[in-house]
Design an enzyme around this catalytic site. Sequence first.
Site, PDB file in Angstrom:
ATOM      1  CB  SER A  12      48.000  49.867  33.777  1.00 12.74           C
ATOM      2  OG  SER A  12      50.077  50.441  34.293  1.00 12.74           O
ATOM      3  CB  CYS A  45      44.550  45.230  41.476  1.00 10.43           C
ATOM      4  SG  CYS A  45      46.389  45.268  40.143  1.00 10.43           S
ATOM      5  CB  CYS A  75      59.129  44.339  32.757  1.00 10.43           C
ATOM      6  SG  CYS A  75      58.066  45.271  31.183  1.00 10.43           S
ATOM      7  CB  CYS A 103      57.087  43.017  36.743  1.00  9.20           C
ATOM      8  SG  CYS A 103      55.731  41.539  36.098  1.00  9.20           S
ATOM      9  CD  GLU A 112      49.057  35.697  43.162  1.00  9.36           C
ATOM     10  OE1 GLU A 112      48.984  34.795  44.033  1.00  9.36           O
ATOM     11  OE2 GLU A 112      50.059  36.172  43.156  1.00  9.36           O
ATOM     12  CB  CYS A 125      53.289  47.570  41.816  1.00  9.85           C
ATOM     13  SG  CYS A 125      51.241  48.483  42.647  1.00  9.85           S
ATOM     14  N   GLY A 128      49.552  40.007  33.644  1.00  9.99           N
ATOM     15  CA  GLY A 128      49.831  40.826  32.470  1.00  9.99           C
ATOM     16  C   GLY A 128      49.493  41.817  31.782  1.00  9.99           C
ATOM     17  CD  GLU A 129      50.425  45.586  28.574  1.00 12.50           C
ATOM     18  OE1 GLU A 129      51.326  46.245  29.098  1.00 12.50           O
ATOM     19  OE2 GLU A 129      49.569  46.456  27.645  1.00 12.50           O
ATOM     20  CB  CYS A 137      53.402  39.831  31.378  1.00  9.60           C
ATOM     21  SG  CYS A 137      53.577  40.461  30.494  1.00  9.60           S
ATOM     22  CB  SER A 181      54.152  51.313  33.074  1.00  7.23           C
ATOM     23  OG  SER A 181      53.357  50.874  33.607  1.00  7.23           O
ATOM     24  CG  LEU A 182      57.823  57.428  31.321  1.00  5.20           C
ATOM     25  CD1 LEU A 182      57.947  57.459  30.825  1.00  5.20           C
ATOM     26  CD2 LEU A 182      57.568  59.068  32.421  1.00  5.20           C
ATOM     27  CG  ASN A 192      56.070  46.161  45.549  1.00  7.75           C
ATOM     28  OD1 ASN A 192      56.029  46.778  46.877  1.00  7.75           O
ATOM     29  ND2 ASN A 192      55.549  47.072  45.129  1.00  7.75           N
TER      30      ASN A 192
HETATM   31  N1  SAH Z   1      51.344  44.993  32.344  1.00  2.58           N
HETATM   32  C1  SAH Z   1      50.883  46.630  32.599  1.00  2.58           C
HETATM   33  C2  SAH Z   1      49.776  46.540  33.679  1.00  2.58           C
HETATM   34  C3  SAH Z   1      50.181  45.342  34.702  1.00  2.58           C
HETATM   35  S1  SAH Z   1      51.880  45.730  35.764  1.00  2.58           S
HETATM   36  C4  SAH Z   1      52.278  47.674  32.751  1.00  2.58           C
HETATM   37  O1  SAH Z   1      52.855  47.116  32.919  1.00  2.58           O
HETATM   38  O2  SAH Z   1      52.074  48.521  33.107  1.00  2.58           O
HETATM   39  C5  SAH Z   1      51.155  46.741  37.035  1.00  2.58           C
HETATM   40  C6  SAH Z   1      52.243  47.760  37.323  1.00  2.58           C
HETATM   41  O3  SAH Z   1      53.411  47.461  38.224  1.00  2.58           O
HETATM   42  C7  SAH Z   1      53.260  49.039  36.487  1.00  2.58           C
HETATM   43  O4  SAH Z   1      53.144  49.959  36.835  1.00  2.58           O
HETATM   44  C8  SAH Z   1      54.324  48.039  36.463  1.00  2.58           C
HETATM   45  O5  SAH Z   1      55.395  48.998  36.654  1.00  2.58           O
HETATM   46  C9  SAH Z   1      54.438  47.789  37.797  1.00  2.58           C
HETATM   47  N2  SAH Z   1      55.217  47.162  38.815  1.00  2.58           N
HETATM   48  C10 SAH Z   1      55.520  45.864  38.269  1.00  2.58           C
HETATM   49  N3  SAH Z   1      56.444  45.410  38.852  1.00  2.58           N
HETATM   50  C11 SAH Z   1      57.003  46.088  39.978  1.00  2.58           C
HETATM   51  C12 SAH Z   1      57.692  45.950  41.199  1.00  2.58           C
HETATM   52  N4  SAH Z   1      58.545  44.848  41.519  1.00  2.58           N
HETATM   53  N5  SAH Z   1      57.419  47.055  42.057  1.00  2.58           N
HETATM   54  C13 SAH Z   1      56.584  48.023  42.392  1.00  2.58           C
HETATM   55  N6  SAH Z   1      55.657  47.921  40.861  1.00  2.58           N
HETATM   56  C14 SAH Z   1      56.106  47.245  39.645  1.00  2.58           C
HETATM   57 FE1  SF4 Z   2      54.130  42.460  31.937  1.00  2.00          FE
HETATM   58 FE2  SF4 Z   2      52.968  44.592  33.022  1.00  2.00          FE
HETATM   59 FE3  SF4 Z   2      55.239  43.439  34.010  1.00  2.00          FE
HETATM   60 FE4  SF4 Z   2      56.333  43.960  31.832  1.00  2.00          FE
HETATM   61  S1  SF4 Z   2      55.174  45.420  34.276  1.00  2.00           S
HETATM   62  S2  SF4 Z   2      56.337  42.485  32.735  1.00  2.00           S
HETATM   63  S3  SF4 Z   2      54.293  44.355  30.773  1.00  2.00           S
HETATM   64  S4  SF4 Z   2      52.850  42.919  33.965  1.00  2.00           S
END
Ligand code: SAH
Ligand code: SF4
Length: 341
Positions: free
Chosen positions: A187, A103, A114, A117, A90, A331, A159-160, A110, A210-211, A286
């Site tokens: 990111s 985006c 995390c 996500c 997507e 996100c 993905g990363e 991935c 992503s901290l 989210n």
């Molecule tokens: N893998 C990379 C880029 C894709 S994720 C990364 O982790 O940075 C893009 C952003 O979406 C990241 O900042 C992640 O922390 C955020 N994200 C992931 N799941 C989310 C959720 N359920 N609600 C809000 N932001 C989320």
């Molecule tokens: Fe992968 Fe980024 Fe989602 Fe973490 S937040 S699982 S690194 S896509």
Amino acid sequence: MTNLIAKTSTEIEDLLQPLVDHGYRGRQVANWVHQRGAQEFDEMDNLPKSLRAALEREFSLREPEILEICESGDGSAKFLLRFEDGVTVESVSMPEGAKATFCLSSQAGCAVGCTFCVTGAMGSGRNLSACEIVGQYRRLRRALGEETERVNIVFMGMGEPLLNTIHLEQALSVLYERVSPKRITVSTVGIIPGIEWLAALARRPKLAVSLNAPDQERREAIMPITRKYPLEELIRTIRNFPLERGRRITFEYVLIKDFNDAVSDASAVAKLIHGVPSKVNVIPLNEDADHFPELHQPSAETVDAFARTLRDLGHVVTVRWSKGADVAAACGQLKGRQPAR
Ligand code: SAH
Ligand code: SF4
């Protein structure tokens, strides 16, 4: 068959050398491919028919197939795209006046996993090729129309990106034909060797990290990769990241209710990133009842208090109430289409 959509203009000129009678033909083809977004060699009406036929035999301009477009009430649109082997991803387009932000996805799934996500919950998916990354841009760009003057790209889809640096590098070179590096953001979850790779590039996109938590322990709990790439080392790497004039690092911080949303957490974040030219994107979680029912979005008051604390401590903060949430384009909600089981 070589797909020209993932070749730079210079590479196209080189590839075409054996086929053409004049040096300018290569440039004409590159212009059709990148500036005019041609989908067929037959469109290239300033080329001799014989050359078009030769191109057709040796090269392709194949783009991912659009399976579905979900338009959100806020103007953003989520594209479900399918590649040649049936894998889907997507991508999200967010138009705003004469500008738009895309985006894009870098992997189909991935492996980082995390806990908050949806893409992570899918598990690992394959790396996308440069064609597949550039193909997303082309599909979204064409759907916008010419009135959009400027496109920003963020690799914040599935993905990363820094676990797919080989294909990302080629995709970036091609995207730079249309979009300046300062309008492209990569990111990362915090892949330290990947950040070092980015730092060494001659033409660098912007970096977002992503901290998501202010300390090692809590970051490990939601982002298991922190065990491999500890927070302290990550911050050290970021402090060494070369920044062009006027650029800042973006820190993303997903706010999860009663987990990392206290005012004291905001102060801890401020301390952690003190002195780094940066801005903080606060993203209220989210929710997803299927994949992580126990995680919730904090109230608007909590989000405000968190952002205010960071601002009072001198940081630039934007709160990103996600776009496209009504069509699951926000996100962390992207997942492609899962094969039927
Ligand atoms: N893998 C990379 C880029 C894709 S994720 C990364 O982790 O940075 C893009 C952003 O979406 C990241 O900042 C992640 O922390 C955020 N994200 C992931 N799941 C989310 C959720 N359920 N609600 C809000 N932001 C989320
Ligand atoms: Fe992968 Fe980024 Fe989602 Fe973490 S937040 S699982 S690194 S896509």
